[in-house]
Motif scaffolding. Sequence first.
Motif, PDB file in Angstrom:
ATOM      1  N   LEU A   1      -1.498  -1.447   2.373  1.00  0.00           N
ATOM      2  CA  LEU A   1      -0.346  -2.333   2.445  1.00  0.00           C
ATOM      3  C   LEU A   1      -0.224  -2.849   3.870  1.00  0.00           C
ATOM      4  O   LEU A   1      -0.235  -2.060   4.825  1.00  0.00           O
ATOM      5  CB  LEU A   1       0.923  -1.574   2.029  1.00  0.00           C
ATOM      6  CG  LEU A   1       2.182  -2.425   1.807  1.00  0.00           C
ATOM      7  CD1 LEU A   1       1.965  -3.412   0.667  1.00  0.00           C
ATOM      8  CD2 LEU A   1       3.374  -1.522   1.498  1.00  0.00           C
ATOM      9  N   HIS A   2      -0.127  -4.164   4.020  1.00  0.00           N
ATOM     10  CA  HIS A   2       0.023  -4.820   5.317  1.00  0.00           C
ATOM     11  C   HIS A   2       1.093  -5.901   5.207  1.00  0.00           C
ATOM     12  O   HIS A   2       1.581  -6.204   4.118  1.00  0.00           O
ATOM     13  CB  HIS A   2      -1.281  -5.500   5.757  1.00  0.00           C
ATOM     14  CG  HIS A   2      -2.446  -4.580   5.953  1.00  0.00           C
ATOM     15  ND1 HIS A   2      -3.213  -4.113   4.907  1.00  0.00           N
ATOM     16  CD2 HIS A   2      -2.991  -4.058   7.088  1.00  0.00           C
ATOM     17  CE1 HIS A   2      -4.174  -3.328   5.387  1.00  0.00           C
ATOM     18  NE2 HIS A   2      -4.063  -3.285   6.695  1.00  0.00           N
ATOM     19  N   TYR A   3       1.433  -6.479   6.333  1.00  0.00           N
ATOM     20  CA  TYR A   3       2.108  -7.773   6.351  1.00  0.00           C
ATOM     21  C   TYR A   3       1.186  -8.725   7.101  1.00  0.00           C
ATOM     22  O   TYR A   3       0.149  -8.324   7.638  1.00  0.00           O
ATOM     23  CB  TYR A   3       3.490  -7.680   7.014  1.00  0.00           C
ATOM     24  CG  TYR A   3       3.464  -7.665   8.535  1.00  0.00           C
ATOM     25  CD1 TYR A   3       3.730  -8.827   9.263  1.00  0.00           C
ATOM     26  CD2 TYR A   3       3.160  -6.501   9.246  1.00  0.00           C
ATOM     27  CE1 TYR A   3       3.690  -8.825  10.651  1.00  0.00           C
ATOM     28  CE2 TYR A   3       3.126  -6.491  10.628  1.00  0.00           C
ATOM     29  CZ  TYR A   3       3.391  -7.653  11.335  1.00  0.00           C
ATOM     30  OH  TYR A   3       3.346  -7.654  12.701  1.00  0.00           O
ATOM     31  N   TRP A   4       1.541 -10.013   7.145  1.00  0.00           N
ATOM     32  CA  TRP A   4       0.752 -10.964   7.932  1.00  0.00           C
ATOM     33  C   TRP A   4       1.698 -11.878   8.689  1.00  0.00           C
ATOM     34  O   TRP A   4       2.704 -12.354   8.138  1.00  0.00           O
ATOM     35  CB  TRP A   4      -0.152 -11.819   7.030  1.00  0.00           C
ATOM     36  CG  TRP A   4      -0.916 -12.867   7.802  1.00  0.00           C
ATOM     37  CD1 TRP A   4      -1.994 -12.664   8.607  1.00  0.00           C
ATOM     38  CD2 TRP A   4      -0.644 -14.278   7.842  1.00  0.00           C
ATOM     39  NE1 TRP A   4      -2.417 -13.851   9.152  1.00  0.00           N
ATOM     40  CE2 TRP A   4      -1.597 -14.864   8.702  1.00  0.00           C
ATOM     41  CE3 TRP A   4       0.310 -15.092   7.248  1.00  0.00           C
ATOM     42  CZ2 TRP A   4      -1.633 -16.221   8.974  1.00  0.00           C
ATOM     43  CZ3 TRP A   4       0.289 -16.464   7.522  1.00  0.00           C
ATOM     44  CH2 TRP A   4      -0.677 -17.011   8.368  1.00  0.00           C
ATOM     45  N   ARG A   5       1.358 -12.074   9.952  1.00  0.00           N
ATOM     46  CA  ARG A   5       2.109 -13.037  10.764  1.00  0.00           C
ATOM     47  C   ARG A   5       1.174 -13.640  11.798  1.00  0.00           C
ATOM     48  O   ARG A   5       0.482 -12.914  12.524  1.00  0.00           O
ATOM     49  CB  ARG A   5       3.281 -12.370  11.463  1.00  0.00           C
ATOM     50  CG  ARG A   5       4.130 -13.360  12.283  1.00  0.00           C
ATOM     51  CD  ARG A   5       5.409 -12.729  12.759  1.00  0.00           C
ATOM     52  NE  ARG A   5       6.210 -13.660  13.557  1.00  0.00           N
ATOM     53  CZ  ARG A   5       7.445 -13.415  13.968  1.00  0.00           C
ATOM     54  NH1 ARG A   5       8.042 -12.285  13.639  1.00  0.00           N
ATOM     55  NH2 ARG A   5       8.085 -14.304  14.686  1.00  0.00           N
ATOM     56  N   SER A   6       1.157 -14.954  11.854  1.00  0.00           N
ATOM     57  CA  SER A   6       0.317 -15.634  12.839  1.00  0.00           C
ATOM     58  C   SER A   6       1.072 -15.740  14.161  1.00  0.00           C
ATOM     59  O   SER A   6       2.296 -15.638  14.207  1.00  0.00           O
ATOM     60  CB  SER A   6      -0.059 -17.033  12.339  1.00  0.00           C
ATOM     61  OG  SER A   6       1.080 -17.888  12.355  1.00  0.00           O
ATOM     62  N   ARG A   7       0.319 -15.978  15.211  1.00  0.00           N
ATOM     63  CA  ARG A   7       0.945 -16.143  16.522  1.00  0.00           C
ATOM     64  C   ARG A   7       1.805 -17.403  16.583  1.00  0.00           C
ATOM     65  O   ARG A   7       2.681 -17.522  17.451  1.00  0.00           O
ATOM     66  CB  ARG A   7      -0.123 -16.167  17.613  1.00  0.00           C
ATOM     67  CG  ARG A   7      -0.881 -14.853  17.740  1.00  0.00           C
ATOM     68  CD  ARG A   7      -1.854 -14.855  18.889  1.00  0.00           C
ATOM     69  NE  ARG A   7      -2.602 -13.604  18.944  1.00  0.00           N
ATOM     70  CZ  ARG A   7      -2.185 -12.501  19.539  1.00  0.00           C
ATOM     71  NH1 ARG A   7      -1.002 -12.489  20.139  1.00  0.00           N
ATOM     72  NH2 ARG A   7      -2.924 -11.402  19.541  1.00  0.00           N
ATOM     73  N   SER A   8       1.574 -18.322  15.653  1.00  0.00           N
ATOM     74  CA  SER A   8       2.382 -19.543  15.625  1.00  0.00           C
ATOM     75  C   SER A   8       3.638 -19.398  14.767  1.00  0.00           C
ATOM     76  O   SER A   8       4.405 -20.349  14.638  1.00  0.00           O
ATOM     77  CB  SER A   8       1.533 -20.707  15.102  1.00  0.00           C
ATOM     78  OG  SER A   8       0.980 -20.403  13.844  1.00  0.00           O
TER      79      SER A   8
ATOM     80  N   ASP B   1       5.416 -11.404   3.818  1.00  0.00           N
ATOM     81  CA  ASP B   1       6.024 -10.075   3.902  1.00  0.00           C
ATOM     82  C   ASP B   1       5.048  -8.937   3.638  1.00  0.00           C
ATOM     83  O   ASP B   1       5.002  -7.972   4.402  1.00  0.00           O
ATOM     84  CB  ASP B   1       7.199  -9.977   2.917  1.00  0.00           C
ATOM     85  CG  ASP B   1       8.356 -10.867   3.330  1.00  0.00           C
ATOM     86  OD1 ASP B   1       8.650 -10.933   4.537  1.00  0.00           O
ATOM     87  OD2 ASP B   1       8.966 -11.503   2.445  1.00  0.00           O
ATOM     88  N   PHE B   2       4.257  -9.026   2.574  1.00  0.00           N
ATOM     89  CA  PHE B   2       3.377  -7.919   2.206  1.00  0.00           C
ATOM     90  C   PHE B   2       2.032  -8.434   1.708  1.00  0.00           C
ATOM     91  O   PHE B   2       1.958  -9.462   1.021  1.00  0.00           O
ATOM     92  CB  PHE B   2       4.014  -7.045   1.114  1.00  0.00           C
ATOM     93  CG  PHE B   2       5.361  -6.504   1.484  1.00  0.00           C
ATOM     94  CD1 PHE B   2       5.508  -5.601   2.526  1.00  0.00           C
ATOM     95  CD2 PHE B   2       6.489  -6.905   0.790  1.00  0.00           C
ATOM     96  CE1 PHE B   2       6.756  -5.112   2.877  1.00  0.00           C
ATOM     97  CE2 PHE B   2       7.742  -6.426   1.121  1.00  0.00           C
ATOM     98  CZ  PHE B   2       7.874  -5.526   2.169  1.00  0.00           C
ATOM     99  N   ILE B   3       0.976  -7.670   2.053  1.00  0.00           N
ATOM    100  CA  ILE B   3      -0.364  -7.929   1.539  1.00  0.00           C
ATOM    101  C   ILE B   3      -0.826  -6.638   0.875  1.00  0.00           C
ATOM    102  O   ILE B   3      -1.002  -5.609   1.545  1.00  0.00           O
ATOM    103  CB  ILE B   3      -1.362  -8.317   2.653  1.00  0.00           C
ATOM    104  CG1 ILE B   3      -0.796  -9.424   3.548  1.00  0.00           C
ATOM    105  CG2 ILE B   3      -2.701  -8.725   2.035  1.00  0.00           C
ATOM    106  CD1 ILE B   3      -0.579 -10.736   2.863  1.00  0.00           C
ATOM    107  N   LEU B   4      -1.028  -6.672  -0.434  1.00  0.00           N
ATOM    108  CA  LEU B   4      -1.428  -5.493  -1.185  1.00  0.00           C
ATOM    109  C   LEU B   4      -2.942  -5.487  -1.377  1.00  0.00           C
ATOM    110  O   LEU B   4      -3.508  -6.438  -1.926  1.00  0.00           O
ATOM    111  CB  LEU B   4      -0.726  -5.481  -2.547  1.00  0.00           C
ATOM    112  CG  LEU B   4      -1.065  -4.324  -3.488  1.00  0.00           C
ATOM    113  CD1 LEU B   4      -0.622  -2.986  -2.890  1.00  0.00           C
ATOM    114  CD2 LEU B   4      -0.429  -4.534  -4.862  1.00  0.00           C
ATOM    115  N   ASP B   5      -3.581  -4.427  -0.901  1.00  0.00           N
ATOM    116  CA  ASP B   5      -5.026  -4.222  -1.078  1.00  0.00           C
ATOM    117  C   ASP B   5      -5.883  -5.359  -0.530  1.00  0.00           C
ATOM    118  O   ASP B   5      -7.010  -5.559  -0.981  1.00  0.00           O
ATOM    119  CB  ASP B   5      -5.360  -4.039  -2.566  1.00  0.00           C
ATOM    120  CG  ASP B   5      -4.834  -2.730  -3.123  1.00  0.00           C
ATOM    121  OD1 ASP B   5      -4.475  -1.850  -2.322  1.00  0.00           O
ATOM    122  OD2 ASP B   5      -4.750  -2.602  -4.353  1.00  0.00           O
ATOM    123  N   GLU B   6      -5.339  -6.118   0.424  1.00  0.00           N
ATOM    124  CA  GLU B   6      -6.033  -7.272   0.991  1.00  0.00           C
ATOM    125  C   GLU B   6      -6.471  -8.256  -0.090  1.00  0.00           C
ATOM    126  O   GLU B   6      -7.464  -8.980   0.051  1.00  0.00           O
ATOM    127  CB  GLU B   6      -7.231  -6.819   1.843  1.00  0.00           C
ATOM    128  CG  GLU B   6      -6.801  -5.926   3.013  1.00  0.00           C
ATOM    129  CD  GLU B   6      -7.921  -5.631   3.983  1.00  0.00           C
ATOM    130  OE1 GLU B   6      -8.867  -6.437   4.043  1.00  0.00           O
ATOM    131  OE2 GLU B   6      -7.854  -4.602   4.672  1.00  0.00           O
TER     132      GLU B   6
END
Length: 395
Positions: free
Chosen positions: A312-319, A324-329
């Motif tokens: 489980l991850h989240y994703w946010r770009s520098r911009s 909110d969530f990334i399940l199993d990529e």
Amino acid sequence: MLLYIMIISNMMVDRHHFIPRLVSLEKLLAGKSHFLFGPRQTGKTWLINKELAHCRIYNLLRSETFALLSREPQRIRQEVGSSEQFVVIDEIQRLPQLLNEVQLLIEERGLRFLLTGSSARKLRRGGTNLLGGRARVSYLHPFVMKELGERFHLQRALSWGLLPSIYLSTAPAEDLQAYVGLYLAEEIAAEAAVRNIPAFSRFLTVAALCNGRLINYAAIASDAQVAASTVRQYFFLLRDTLIGWPLPCLGTTVKRKPLSTDKFYFFDVGVVRHLQGGGALRLGAPGTGEAFETFLHHELRSFCSYRGRGSLHYWRSRSGFEVDFILDERVAIEVKAKRNVSARDLRGLRALREEKLLEHYLVVSLEENERRVDGLHILPWRRFLDDLWDGRWEV
């Protein structure tokens, strides 16, 4: 096999509820000894009494049992009969030295142990190695929607959380206050986890206000009036006592460089809302968005935990684009506590989709009907969770 437990505690709880849980202790012990960790009052002891009542059980919360085994840990070897297969030690973190006896019995007699606790911190601090691979580690979480079935009510879950004794309580506000006090008294003060309890209490409040956000150690240190290095130690302590979990950022995107900073979520929406000074929550009122996101984080983390794999991850770009969530990529999940998802709410998913890394792009919302917008899938929250637990989003 679903387990049925009756939730009984010293708190004001309806004593007639029998709730199916997704964890089977018999299945855990079928292959190997197990540590079963979980925050206080998630139901570990009642699972034991329900399914393993026929086994020998040492409950280290009982003062007489604790005192006896503190003096004579070898009593376990002397008392366990030759015909016994399974032994339970409840709250093992209270006497880490018992693991030496446990290891001997596993090696010499092939016994299988269930070792439960609300923290692995004291076990690691005591120099133990969790039996060096002789036992697996599993977790018991607060209720998830699938367990409660028709008893699940979103507004109650967002207001008071999903700890069994509190979700079923007739006085959840009072019981949440008692729960936080018990955590400070028994997990922190009694275990000498920190020297300055008032400072930790201030930190706990500030950390709760930062729930679901990027961890900024310097800002939290300033607000809590403690050193940044101390804040880092306190966050480790929250994780060790299973009160919260870091959420890392997905770092594989190329077109838009991702952040490397973790977020942090408390394990239960009711506990974090109490620490924030919240109470009963009406859907749509201020605070609904964060509570809804924390609830879904709990469901996703519990799902990964109970199936024994996944990430489980989240994703946010520098911009500034964020999901909110990334399940199993594989599955991108944006959470919106709204009854009408707009085009603006889809910006993060659209930006992430340009990377062409994932298979599904979802918005989980309060909308009543499922729909698709430009290839993005907008789902009612209940439909999403039903699909999740039914395995729709698995490989």
